[in-house]
Design a protein around this motif. Structure first.
Motif, PDB file in Angstrom:
ATOM      1  N   ILE A 193       0.840  -1.198   0.000  1.00 38.06           N
ATOM      2  CA  ILE A 193       0.000   0.000   0.000  1.00 38.06           C
ATOM      3  C   ILE A 193       0.879   1.253   0.000  1.00 38.06           C
ATOM      4  N   ASP A 194       1.960   1.223   0.771  1.00 36.25           N
ATOM      5  CA  ASP A 194       2.878   2.359   0.826  1.00 36.25           C
ATOM      6  C   ASP A 194       3.481   2.636  -0.547  1.00 36.25           C
ATOM      7  N   LEU A 195       3.914   1.567  -1.231  1.00 42.09           N
ATOM      8  CA  LEU A 195       4.471   1.716  -2.576  1.00 42.09           C
ATOM      9  C   LEU A 195       3.434   2.304  -3.531  1.00 42.09           C
ATOM     10  N   ALA A 196       2.209   1.781  -3.496  1.00 39.55           N
ATOM     11  CA  ALA A 196       1.161   2.269  -4.393  1.00 39.55           C
ATOM     12  C   ALA A 196       0.816   3.727  -4.103  1.00 39.55           C
ATOM     13  N   THR A 197       0.836   4.104  -2.823  1.00 38.67           N
ATOM     14  CA  THR A 197       0.579   5.499  -2.458  1.00 38.67           C
ATOM     15  C   THR A 197       1.614   6.421  -3.091  1.00 38.67           C
ATOM     16  N   PHE A 198       2.883   6.029  -3.008  1.00 37.20           N
ATOM     17  CA  PHE A 198       3.968   6.807  -3.620  1.00 37.20           C
ATOM     18  C   PHE A 198       3.754   6.931  -5.129  1.00 37.20           C
ATOM     19  N   LEU A 199       3.464   5.815  -5.795  1.00 31.56           N
ATOM     20  CA  LEU A 199       3.299   5.835  -7.243  1.00 31.56           C
ATOM     21  C   LEU A 199       2.050   6.618  -7.648  1.00 31.56           C
ATOM     22  N   VAL A 219       0.392   4.375 -17.255  1.00 32.78           N
ATOM     23  CA  VAL A 219       0.481   5.804 -17.582  1.00 32.78           C
ATOM     24  C   VAL A 219       1.806   6.057 -18.302  1.00 32.78           C
ATOM     25  N   ASP A 220       1.877   7.201 -18.995  1.00 29.41           N
ATOM     26  CA  ASP A 220       3.077   7.519 -19.782  1.00 29.41           C
ATOM     27  C   ASP A 220       4.171   8.187 -18.961  1.00 29.41           C
ATOM     28  N   THR A 221       3.786   8.860 -17.895  1.00 30.45           N
ATOM     29  CA  THR A 221       4.774   9.620 -17.133  1.00 30.45           C
ATOM     30  C   THR A 221       4.439   9.592 -15.652  1.00 30.45           C
ATOM     31  N   LEU A 222       5.461   9.698 -14.822  1.00 26.54           N
ATOM     32  CA  LEU A 222       5.309   9.764 -13.364  1.00 26.54           C
ATOM     33  C   LEU A 222       6.131  10.945 -12.871  1.00 26.54           C
ATOM     34  N   GLN A 223       5.482  11.858 -12.163  1.00 31.77           N
ATOM     35  CA  GLN A 223       6.162  13.071 -11.720  1.00 31.77           C
ATOM     36  C   GLN A 223       5.914  13.297 -10.236  1.00 31.77           C
ATOM     37  N   SER A 224       6.986  13.398  -9.475  1.00 33.78           N
ATOM     38  CA  SER A 224       6.889  13.585  -8.028  1.00 33.78           C
ATOM     39  C   SER A 224       6.679  15.059  -7.707  1.00 33.78           C
ATOM     40  N   MET A 225       5.678  15.324  -6.874  1.00 29.69           N
ATOM     41  CA  MET A 225       5.372  16.702  -6.475  1.00 29.69           C
ATOM     42  C   MET A 225       5.636  16.941  -4.989  1.00 29.69           C
ATOM     43  N   ASN A 226       5.655  15.870  -4.190  1.00 26.25           N
ATOM     44  CA  ASN A 226       5.768  16.007  -2.733  1.00 26.25           C
ATOM     45  C   ASN A 226       6.723  14.965  -2.166  1.00 26.25           C
ATOM     46  N   THR A 227       7.196  15.232  -0.960  1.00 22.96           N
ATOM     47  CA  THR A 227       7.999  14.252  -0.225  1.00 22.96           C
ATOM     48  C   THR A 227       7.102  13.102   0.211  1.00 22.96           C
ATOM     49  N   HIS A 228       7.582  11.877   0.031  1.00 24.05           N
ATOM     50  CA  HIS A 228       6.837  10.705   0.494  1.00 24.05           C
ATOM     51  C   HIS A 228       7.392  10.248   1.836  1.00 24.05           C
ATOM     52  N   THR A 229       6.548  10.244   2.860  1.00 26.75           N
ATOM     53  CA  THR A 229       6.953   9.767   4.186  1.00 26.75           C
ATOM     54  C   THR A 229       6.671   8.276   4.293  1.00 26.75           C
TER      55      THR A 229
END
Length: 420
Positions: A193-199, A219-229
């Protein structure tokens, strides 16, 4: 290799803050290479596995920086490269680079992963998932070759057995595949669940994690917007709960997720530990009378296989015979001969481990054959009279965040040295 030297017999007390989950972290770091932007993780445990994964990242020109529990990873300049076999063989979770590289480049080459030797842990379910998604798979001389030159395509994958690793690898490969992938008989662990939340926070479309059917629309792209705790480590939590119950005069565990430990804490209460459970912390009072119990490990949400060994020293204090049946890894018994050296009445046979009441443990020279066996030896060493020396302590350092510092803050007497 390092060794831990423990002067036993001290009662422990105070507070300990649980670190981020090892089993989440070792999946999240490979997952980071799927991103098209830099990513940041918080509450990262300071363990050897993290540093070894950073070595693997460096080999692909992925920059990373780890300071005070924060890990920054920049995969924007990633290149395909041969991964360092020594780092790959140091931890089993390196196999998550298979799914991540397949998702990123549609091909991957990895030597067979290493890690703890706790009995057969084949990767056939991983390879089955990759083949279903469209990859050609071949093996030669201990190396796995994956090639999906026509791309990855959504499909239906049925896991023949519940496998955390195979579920995670299938998600990593499918998240950027074309179409929808359905994983049936998927593992349900919190770390998934933690991994899926990050993705998902980066734009992935993953649904159903925490159930046995997971749906992923590529999806074609993955873009991080926030720090994952990263979520709290339930195995580290369980280890300190066992230690506190065995040797504590009042210990508070902070940064815990009690819902992830219900099978374990219910067993501790059955033993006779009067746990005081709050939303994010657990207090363990001094305990003086313990009952024998019978433990059977099961896939989550059942009793975790990683916690049967850390519970063993506590079980030896019970007034009667306790038993453990590990249905996940029946050959997970490396701790038994080492605990016997310390005087514990413990044995294995007929598919179960038997622990009898042991009046007193004594220090000895022992060896940590794997992470959780090592944790059992640490607890036993703190309980024992005299000095315990745990060789191959790197196996412990692979999975327990700043363990020497934390134990000493609780009034333990633990030092670490190079092992000749």
């Amino acid at each position: 290799m390092k060794k831990l030297i423990i002067q036993g017999g001290n009662r422990i007390a105070g507070e300990v803050t649980i670190g981020g989950a090892k089993n989440s972290t070792v999946a999240l770091i490979p997952a980071a290479i799927l991103a098209d932007t830099p990513v940041q993780f918080d509450t990262v445990p300071d363990i050897l596995d993290v540093h070894n994964l950073m070595i693997i990242l460096e080999s692909m020109n992925v920059k990373s920086n780890f300071t005070h529990g924060v890990l920054d990873i920049d995969p924007t300049q990633i290149v395909e490269a041969e991964l360092p076999s020594k780092a790959i063989k140091s931890l089993r979770a390196s196999y998550y680079f298979m799914g991540a590289l397949l998702g990123r480049f549609h091909r991957a080459t990895l030597t067979f992963p290493g890690g703890d030797n706790i009995g057969p842990r084949p990767i056939d379910q991983h390879l089955k998932a990759f083949k279903a998604l469209g990859a050609n798979v071949s093996e030669h001389a201990g190396t796995v070759y994956l090639d999906a030159h026509n791309g990855l395509h959504g499909t239906r994958i049925f896991m023949d057995m519940v496998s955390v690793g195979a579920t995670i690898n299938a998600i990593l490969a499918a998240v950027r595949a074309e179409g929808t992938t359905i994983i049936e008989n998927a593992a349900r662990e919190p770390e998934i669940i933690d991994l899926a939340t990050f993705l998902n926070n980066m734009g992935a479309k993953i649904r159903g994690v925490g159930t046995d059917v997971v749906r992923i629309t590529g999806v074609d792209t993955l873009q991080s917007m926030n720090t994952h705790t990263i979520i709290a480590d339930r195995i580290e939590t369980g280890t300190y709960l066992s230690l506190a119950a065995a040797l504590g005069d009042g210990v508070m565990l902070k940064n815990v997720i009690p819902e992830h430990l219900e099978a374990y804490t219910s067993k501790l209460m059955e033993i006779g530990v009067d746990l005081q459970i709050d939303s994010d912390k657990i207090y363990v009072p001094a305990t003086d009378h313990l009952n024998p119990v019978h433990v059977k490990t099961m896939p989550y949400p059942g009793f975790a296989t990683d916690l049967q060994q850390p519970l063993t020293p506590l079980m030896s204090l019970a007034n009667g015979e306790s038993t453990v049946v590990d249905t996940i890894y029946p050959k997970r018994v490396k701790h038994i001969p080492e605990l016997q050296k310390m005087g514990m009445k413990i044995s294995a046979g007929d598919g179960q481990i038997t622990i009898d009441h042991t009046e007193e443990l004594h220090g000895a020279d022992v060896e940590a054959g794997e992470i959780r066996a090592g944790a059992a030896l640490v607890i036993a060493g703190l309980m024992a009279k005299g000095t315990t020396v745990i060789h191959k302590a790197d196996n412990i350092l692979r999975g327990y965040d700043r363990i020497v510092w934390k134990l000493n803050r609780l009034n333990g007497d633990v030092t670490i040295e190079d092992d000749d």
